[in-house]
Design a protein around this motif. Sequence first.
Motif, PDB file in Angstrom:
ATOM      1  N   ALA A  35      44.182  34.379  40.662  1.00 17.08           N
ATOM      2  CA  ALA A  35      43.856  35.211  39.500  1.00 17.08           C
ATOM      3  C   ALA A  35      44.899  36.307  39.321  1.00 17.08           C
ATOM      4  N   ASP A  36      45.364  36.868  40.443  1.00 23.07           N
ATOM      5  CA  ASP A  36      46.407  37.901  40.373  1.00 23.07           C
ATOM      6  C   ASP A  36      47.688  37.339  39.763  1.00 23.07           C
ATOM      7  N   LYS A  37      48.019  36.107  40.106  1.00 27.32           N
ATOM      8  CA  LYS A  37      49.218  35.489  39.541  1.00 27.32           C
ATOM      9  C   LYS A  37      49.072  35.305  38.038  1.00 27.32           C
ATOM     10  N   ARG A  38      47.885  34.869  37.616  1.00 20.55           N
ATOM     11  CA  ARG A  38      47.654  34.708  36.180  1.00 20.55           C
ATOM     12  C   ARG A  38      47.753  36.053  35.466  1.00 20.55           C
ATOM     13  N   LEU A  39      47.172  37.106  36.088  1.00 17.73           N
ATOM     14  CA  LEU A  39      47.228  38.435  35.500  1.00 17.73           C
ATOM     15  C   LEU A  39      48.665  38.932  35.406  1.00 17.73           C
ATOM     16  N   ALA A  40      49.453  38.681  36.453  1.00 21.52           N
ATOM     17  CA  ALA A  40      50.853  39.104  36.443  1.00 21.52           C
ATOM     18  C   ALA A  40      51.626  38.413  35.324  1.00 21.52           C
ATOM     19  N   ALA A  68      50.312  37.318  32.528  1.00 20.65           N
ATOM     20  CA  ALA A  68      49.840  37.891  31.265  1.00 20.65           C
ATOM     21  C   ALA A  68      50.475  39.256  31.020  1.00 20.65           C
ATOM     22  N   GLU A  69      50.568  40.074  32.083  1.00 26.92           N
ATOM     23  CA  GLU A  69      51.189  41.389  31.948  1.00 26.92           C
ATOM     24  C   GLU A  69      52.669  41.260  31.600  1.00 26.92           C
TER      25      GLU A  69
END
Length: 302
Positions: A257-262, A264-265
């Motif tokens: 999830a952190d990778k997906r968020l990164a 997106a950011e």
Amino acid sequence: MMTQETGPPSSLDEVRGWFPKIDQLLFTWFLERQERLGERGDLVELGSYLGKSAILMGRHLREGETFTVCDLFDSDAPDDSNQAEMRGSYSSLTRRAFESNYRAFHDRLPEIVQGPTSLILDHVQPETCRFVHVDASHLYEHVHADIQAAHVLLPAGGLIVCDDYRSEHTPGVSAAVWESVATDGLRPICVTTQKLYGTWGDADAVQDDLLDWLAARDDAWHEVQQVAGRRLVRVKGRGATRPPNEVGRLKERLARADKRLARAEDRLARARGELEAVRGSVSFRLGRAATALPRALRGRRP
């Protein structure tokens, strides 16, 4: 000769054989993924015992495709070592029992090659298959030849499943499977207690889809290991003796999830940069100046 004393089986659980629930789930997922992606090709099983895995594979046979099963059944083995193995492990294996079990679930039998698995290349053309299940002999020489035959039968993106790749009583299978990984370009996708799933094509894309699927399931536990610099997904059923590592599973899901968020950011930062570049352009400033007076007058109206 084995007979069905209680009548034909009505469910896969009633068919004798070694085919754990987690492997039934994975067979179904891999075959359905191929169907979903429009990947076409024939199915092959090398070694079928009484048909448990063949019955499941047959459910995914589509129009225009062929399912070929190759097994000694009642025939003599090609050498003394293989004959001794047959007497010790598969004395109840008969073609009649296989056909009876298979017909309980399907209207038509697969193409049956009764004889050693070395015959398969005489009956199935190269690069025509999408899924090959290797589950015949446990002797190194035969398993090595079966994996080589699967390599011929499968195009780059096809899937091979090797049974008994790690059991202490089947070291010949282990040697043949990992030799193919080390020297012949076979890329493992995932492993269970009993089977190794691999491809000579792109394993990463399949693993990405598999991990997404596993993350949403409550009946399977998984972890990701590294083997020779490549990912390998280890999968176990929820009923396994070893309790699932929930903390590790949650950490893995959080990391993804952190990778997906990164990502997106990063996309948001690029969009903001593009917006600032537009705002700083000459055309944007001229446009703002041209509309400044009308906007000011509108703001002074009572």
